[in-house]
Design an enzyme around this catalytic site. Sequence first.
Site, PDB file in Angstrom:
ATOM      1  N   ALA A   1     110.103 -87.450  47.780  1.00 26.85           N
ATOM      2  CA  ALA A   1     108.969 -88.252  47.331  1.00 26.85           C
ATOM      3  C   ALA A   1     107.758 -87.895  48.187  1.00 26.85           C
ATOM      4  O   ALA A   1     107.883 -87.236  49.221  1.00 26.85           O
ATOM      5  CB  ALA A   1     109.289 -89.737  47.432  1.00 26.85           C
ATOM      6  N   LYS A   2     106.591 -88.324  47.770  1.00 25.42           N
ATOM      7  CA  LYS A   2     105.374 -88.102  48.543  1.00 25.42           C
ATOM      8  C   LYS A   2     104.287 -89.039  48.030  1.00 25.42           C
ATOM      9  O   LYS A   2     104.323 -89.460  46.872  1.00 25.42           O
ATOM     10  CB  LYS A   2     104.893 -86.653  48.406  1.00 25.42           C
ATOM     11  CG  LYS A   2     104.054 -86.164  49.587  1.00 25.42           C
ATOM     12  CD  LYS A   2     104.919 -85.878  50.801  1.00 25.42           C
ATOM     13  CE  LYS A   2     104.102 -85.302  51.939  1.00 25.42           C
ATOM     14  NZ  LYS A   2     104.959 -84.871  53.061  1.00 25.42           N
ATOM     15  N   GLY A   3     103.336 -89.340  48.905  1.00 20.12           N
ATOM     16  CA  GLY A   3     102.238 -90.211  48.505  1.00 20.12           C
ATOM     17  C   GLY A   3     100.947 -89.780  49.147  1.00 20.12           C
ATOM     18  O   GLY A   3     100.928 -88.954  50.064  1.00 20.12           O
TER      19      GLY A   3
ATOM     20  N   ASP B   1     102.047 -88.526  57.502  1.00 22.78           N
ATOM     21  CA  ASP B   1     101.721 -87.154  57.110  1.00 22.78           C
ATOM     22  C   ASP B   1     100.289 -86.900  57.587  1.00 22.78           C
ATOM     23  O   ASP B   1      99.808 -87.601  58.486  1.00 22.78           O
ATOM     24  CB  ASP B   1     101.877 -86.981  55.592  1.00 22.78           C
ATOM     25  CG  ASP B   1     101.978 -85.526  55.172  1.00 22.78           C
ATOM     26  OD1 ASP B   1     100.941 -84.962  54.779  1.00 22.78           O
ATOM     27  OD2 ASP B   1     103.071 -84.939  55.251  1.00 22.78           O
TER      28      ASP B   1
ATOM     29  N   VAL C   1     104.637 -90.261  44.232  1.00 24.34           N
ATOM     30  CA  VAL C   1     105.469 -89.482  43.314  1.00 24.34           C
ATOM     31  C   VAL C   1     106.892 -89.451  43.845  1.00 24.34           C
ATOM     32  O   VAL C   1     107.129 -89.084  44.999  1.00 24.34           O
ATOM     33  CB  VAL C   1     104.938 -88.039  43.162  1.00 24.34           C
ATOM     34  CG1 VAL C   1     105.874 -87.214  42.275  1.00 24.34           C
ATOM     35  CG2 VAL C   1     103.526 -88.035  42.600  1.00 24.34           C
TER      36      VAL C   1
END
Length: 436
Positions: free
Chosen positions: A124-126, A165, A79
């Site tokens: 952003a992040k995944g 992460d 995202v």
Amino acid sequence: MSTPSVPSQVPHHVIPSYLNHDNLGPWGVYLEQIDRVTPHLGSLARWVETLKRPKRVLIVDVPIERDDGSIAHFEGYRVQHNTSRGPGKGGVRFHQDVTLSEVMALSGWMTVKNAAVNVPYGGAKGGIRVDPKTLSRGELQRMTRRYTSEIGIIIGPNKDIPAPDVGTDSQIMAWMMDTYSMNQGSTASGVVTGKPISLGGSLGRNEATGRGVFVVGCEAASKLGLEIKGARVIVQGFGNVGGIAARLFADAGALIVGVQDHKSTVVRSSGLDVAALQAHITATGSVAGFAGADEISDRSQFWGLDCDILVPAALEQQITAENAHRIRAKLILEGANGPTTPEADDILHDKGVLIVPDVIANAGGVTVSYFEWVQDFSSFFWSEDEINLRLTRLMREALAAVWQLSVEKKVSLRTAAFIVACTRVLEAREMRGLYP
């Protein structure tokens, strides 16, 4: 754990159609935080829906061949929440409870975090919904490479830069960098951060998030008149963030009197031996069974432990309306992303507990990721002392700016941090305008 429903003031048309409108999960917490800061944004408030709508949401199927020859499918996400101030930046999480709502919220918090500490990134992040401990090393590598290929259409050194992460590390980043580079036909070391040193990683990156928690913790404690030496600290989550923060606090003379992880809670009123506890975790994978402490069977008792400082450094939505009343800390340092629900925020504020929010407290990781990215572009690398000095300066400056605004506007540090960050993001959005 309670899950927030749709905040009453959020019209349904601003909620993405691919989410459950009646159960928004972490994204609902993020939306409520944005609603709380909106009255402080002045004329920029007309752009606020920019912050409520991710710029881009990618959901991918990640098929791999298992070691036994069977085919397994996993669901992955990337995202990009906002890129008004620069390329997207945020970690990749491998965890069995990953959801789209969680990844969206984490991407939104990354937008706020990067703006709050004033690094030139968007958010952003995944993630992939998988328990990485159930995969062999070969399966983990194949999954990582397939996921990277699937999201490769939207990531890049100037587009979106992943990082480690929960459930991922420097090896995962090495595989991601190599996969992207092979698909591009040239080495692109800047496509991820948190890489091994031998592949362009930065000294100090591994400890950066925990060190940042410690730095802002010392600054906030000083403003409260709380001495670090002798302060009683409890930590939830004892991995890369909580474990390092605990070690630094212990080195400064604080007593780590309680630690909780995914399996158990251990306490010792005279202070845990942090080095011995970390060695035990390395050997066993958990704090459970540590000989130098007493174990508590009821996990909920952790929140009521007698302490001066609480460091939630596990997952989001851990401090809730159900347990906030029990917390005895004077200072909370949010090492995790989104560990406190808005309802708990209000309860703790009324109790006079100071919370240094995640978007400031745990920003050390993305700050040193920024340093790594800059070093990769210039092919010139700094010493660890220089990196730690730069990190300390930026973290102190960020907290000072937020603290001053908090005093001026008589709002919490979280609201002040969101005012600072959202103003920067929306000013950039307004100056850039809309195209076409």
